[in-house]
Design a protein around this motif. Structure first.
Motif, PDB file in Angstrom:
ATOM      1  N   ALA A  29       0.185  -1.258  -0.232  1.00 11.15           N
ATOM      2  CA  ALA A  29      -0.038  -0.018   0.070  1.00 11.15           C
ATOM      3  C   ALA A  29       1.222   0.822   0.177  1.00 11.15           C
ATOM      4  O   ALA A  29       2.108   1.773   0.562  1.00 11.15           O
ATOM      5  N   GLY A  30       0.373   2.602  -0.211  1.00  6.85           N
ATOM      6  CA  GLY A  30       0.799   3.398  -0.285  1.00  6.85           C
ATOM      7  C   GLY A  30      -0.241   4.127   0.400  1.00  6.85           C
ATOM      8  O   GLY A  30      -0.799   4.777  -0.231  1.00  6.85           O
ATOM      9  N   PHE A  31      -0.184   5.264   0.742  1.00  4.75           N
ATOM     10  CA  PHE A  31      -0.580   6.643   1.254  1.00  4.75           C
ATOM     11  C   PHE A  31      -0.507   7.702   1.543  1.00  4.75           C
ATOM     12  O   PHE A  31       1.140   7.918   1.994  1.00  4.75           O
ATOM     13  N   ALA A  32      -0.167   8.673   2.159  1.00  4.67           N
ATOM     14  CA  ALA A  32      -0.963  10.662   2.068  1.00  4.67           C
ATOM     15  C   ALA A  32      -1.610  11.199   2.997  1.00  4.67           C
ATOM     16  O   ALA A  32      -2.975  10.165   2.767  1.00  4.67           O
ATOM     17  N   GLN A  33      -1.137  11.358   3.851  1.00  3.55           N
ATOM     18  CA  GLN A  33      -2.554  13.100   4.355  1.00  3.55           C
ATOM     19  C   GLN A  33      -1.398  13.585   4.658  1.00  3.55           C
ATOM     20  O   GLN A  33      -0.310  13.919   4.900  1.00  3.55           O
ATOM     21  N   ALA A  34      -2.695  15.146   4.827  1.00  6.58           N
ATOM     22  CA  ALA A  34      -1.835  16.275   5.047  1.00  6.58           C
ATOM     23  C   ALA A  34      -2.929  17.254   5.329  1.00  6.58           C
ATOM     24  O   ALA A  34      -4.338  17.006   6.096  1.00  6.58           O
ATOM     25  N   ALA A  35      -2.535  18.379   6.601  1.00  3.99           N
ATOM     26  CA  ALA A  35      -3.106  19.019   7.528  1.00  3.99           C
ATOM     27  C   ALA A  35      -3.285  20.606   6.905  1.00  3.99           C
ATOM     28  O   ALA A  35      -2.285  21.070   6.819  1.00  3.99           O
ATOM     29  N   TRP A  36      -4.252  21.211   6.928  1.00  6.76           N
ATOM     30  CA  TRP A  36      -4.281  22.487   6.516  1.00  6.76           C
ATOM     31  C   TRP A  36      -5.201  23.153   7.164  1.00  6.76           C
ATOM     32  O   TRP A  36      -6.473  23.057   7.692  1.00  6.76           O
ATOM     33  N   GLU A  37      -4.426  24.682   7.895  1.00  4.63           N
ATOM     34  CA  GLU A  37      -6.300  25.326   8.473  1.00  4.63           C
ATOM     35  C   GLU A  37      -5.558  26.171   8.094  1.00  4.63           C
ATOM     36  O   GLU A  37      -5.652  27.681   8.181  1.00  4.63           O
ATOM     37  N   PHE A  38      -6.841  26.832   6.960  1.00  6.40           N
ATOM     38  CA  PHE A  38      -7.499  27.680   6.404  1.00  6.40           C
ATOM     39  C   PHE A  38      -7.827  28.580   7.032  1.00  6.40           C
ATOM     40  O   PHE A  38      -7.775  29.569   6.472  1.00  6.40           O
ATOM     41  N   ILE A  39      -8.446  28.403   8.166  1.00 10.09           N
ATOM     42  CA  ILE A  39      -9.369  29.680   8.877  1.00 10.09           C
ATOM     43  C   ILE A  39      -8.309  29.782  10.842  1.00 10.09           C
ATOM     44  O   ILE A  39      -8.121  28.353  10.225  1.00 10.09           O
ATOM     45  N   PRO A  40      -7.964  30.380  11.391  1.00 11.51           N
ATOM     46  CA  PRO A  40      -7.383  30.043  12.948  1.00 11.51           C
ATOM     47  C   PRO A  40      -8.704  29.188  13.401  1.00 11.51           C
ATOM     48  O   PRO A  40      -9.516  29.401  13.227  1.00 11.51           O
ATOM     49  N   ASP A  41      -7.882  28.255  14.360  1.00 10.19           N
ATOM     50  CA  ASP A  41      -8.692  27.363  14.411  1.00 10.19           C
ATOM     51  C   ASP A  41      -9.715  26.317  13.586  1.00 10.19           C
ATOM     52  O   ASP A  41     -10.135  25.465  14.417  1.00 10.19           O
ATOM     53  N   TRP A  42      -9.406  26.133  12.593  1.00 14.14           N
ATOM     54  CA  TRP A  42     -10.348  25.700  11.649  1.00 14.14           C
ATOM     55  C   TRP A  42      -9.437  23.985  11.121  1.00 14.14           C
ATOM     56  O   TRP A  42      -8.337  25.221  10.372  1.00 14.14           O
ATOM     57  N   ARG A  43      -9.315  23.515  11.400  1.00 11.65           N
ATOM     58  CA  ARG A  43      -8.285  22.274  10.441  1.00 11.65           C
ATOM     59  C   ARG A  43      -9.078  21.314   9.506  1.00 11.65           C
ATOM     60  O   ARG A  43     -10.265  20.883  10.165  1.00 11.65           O
ATOM     61  N   LEU A  44      -8.556  21.791   8.228  1.00 10.06           N
ATOM     62  CA  LEU A  44      -9.027  20.523   7.286  1.00 10.06           C
ATOM     63  C   LEU A  44      -8.306  19.644   7.365  1.00 10.06           C
ATOM     64  O   LEU A  44      -6.739  20.104   6.695  1.00 10.06           O
ATOM     65  N   THR A  45      -8.126  18.160   7.436  1.00 13.77           N
ATOM     66  CA  THR A  45      -7.067  16.313   6.711  1.00 13.77           C
ATOM     67  C   THR A  45      -8.335  15.985   6.225  1.00 13.77           C
ATOM     68  O   THR A  45      -9.058  15.986   5.976  1.00 13.77           O
ATOM     69  N   ALA A  46      -6.928  16.095   5.271  1.00 13.80           N
ATOM     70  CA  ALA A  46      -7.140  14.562   4.134  1.00 13.80           C
ATOM     71  C   ALA A  46      -6.483  13.650   3.923  1.00 13.80           C
ATOM     72  O   ALA A  46      -5.098  14.152   4.151  1.00 13.80           O
TER      73      ALA A  46
END
Length: 256
Positions: A29-46
């Motif tokens: 398997a291969g995998f990747a993950q990233a997190a983005w704090e797009f505005i203060p205190d809000w974070r999107l993870t994919a």
């Protein structure tokens, strides 16, 4: 993997059934993950993952000393059909899975989150078959989509921790064991798939520091699990609950 079974020897006499399987499995398997704090205190993870699983058995199944693995092109050996021992069965399964979550840090001690994720469990080869080719049939991968919302929090200068979540999992091809009646009249247990199933529930856990050196832990969980669509030799089992405890709880204390 080896197994030997003797069925009612006082009634039927010595009728041993022997299964010997040389098993070779691989998973890449291969995998990747990233997190983005797009505005203060809000974070999107994919995240995303791609998995390739190979399942192989070289099987020998005997009734006494007689091979009962159907040869290629043969449905059953019960009525003199050609047999082949050992015989190789091999399947390869490929599946992409992914995750998307959104969380909000309300304050340094409280986090809210919502998540959608897909899951995958490799298919495989049945290894305890006999007489009928269907008892050697592969079973499909199990997949699900999970929806979850939750809260993670700490209070009283981190002396009290409370976590709460609610979830719903929608399964396709849930892997279950069922029994088949072979051409020889014997029951054989095989791994198969229930078309669709749902598991939903809630979980609550708490940890507290009561006094210096003394801490307590408590948790409870409610789970509702049932087949949405499933039929086997016993009939239509759609909407039937399956063996997951409806309530679970724990309570403990620790003193250091």
């Amino acid at each position: 993997d080896d197994s030997t079974v003797t069925i009612l020897p006082q009634v039927l006499g010595p009728l041993p059934g022997i299964n010997n399987n040389q098993i070779r499995n691989s998973s890449v398997a291969g995998f990747a993950q990233a997190a983005w704090e797009f505005i203060p205190d809000w974070r999107l993870t994919a995240g995303a993952r791609y998995t390739v699983d190979t399942r192989q058995i070289n099987t020998t199944a005997l009734s006494g000393t007689t091979c009962v693995v159907p040869a290629p092109g043969v449905d059953t050996t019960a009525f003199g059909g050609a047999a082949e021992c050992p015989r190789t069965f091999k399947s390869t399964f490929r599946k992409p899975t992914w995750l998307v979550s959104l969380d909000r840090q309300l304050n340094p001690d409280t986090l809210l989150y919502a998540k959608i994720a897909t899951g995958y469990r490799s298919g495989g080869e049945n290894e305890g078959g006999a007489v009928d080719i269907q008892t050697f049939a592969p079973f499909a991968p199990e997949t699900n989509v999970e929806y979850e919302v939750g809260l993670k929090s700490e209070f009283l200068d981190r002396r009290l921790r409370l976590n709460l979540d609610a979830f719903e999992d929608k399964y396709s091809n849930l892997q279950v064991q069922t029994a088949l009646v072979g051409s020889d009249g014997q029951f054989v247990t095989v791994e198969t798939n229930a078309a669709t199933s749902t598991i939903r529930g809630m979980e609550l856990e708490a940890d507290a520091i009561i006094a210096s050196g003394l801490s307590m832990h408590a948790s409870t969980a409610y789970t509702d699990a049932h087949y949405d669509k499933f039929a086997d030799v016993t009939g239509d089992r759609s909407h039937e609950p399956f063996s997951v405890p409806k309530w679970m709880w724990s309570l403990g204390a620790k003193y250091l």
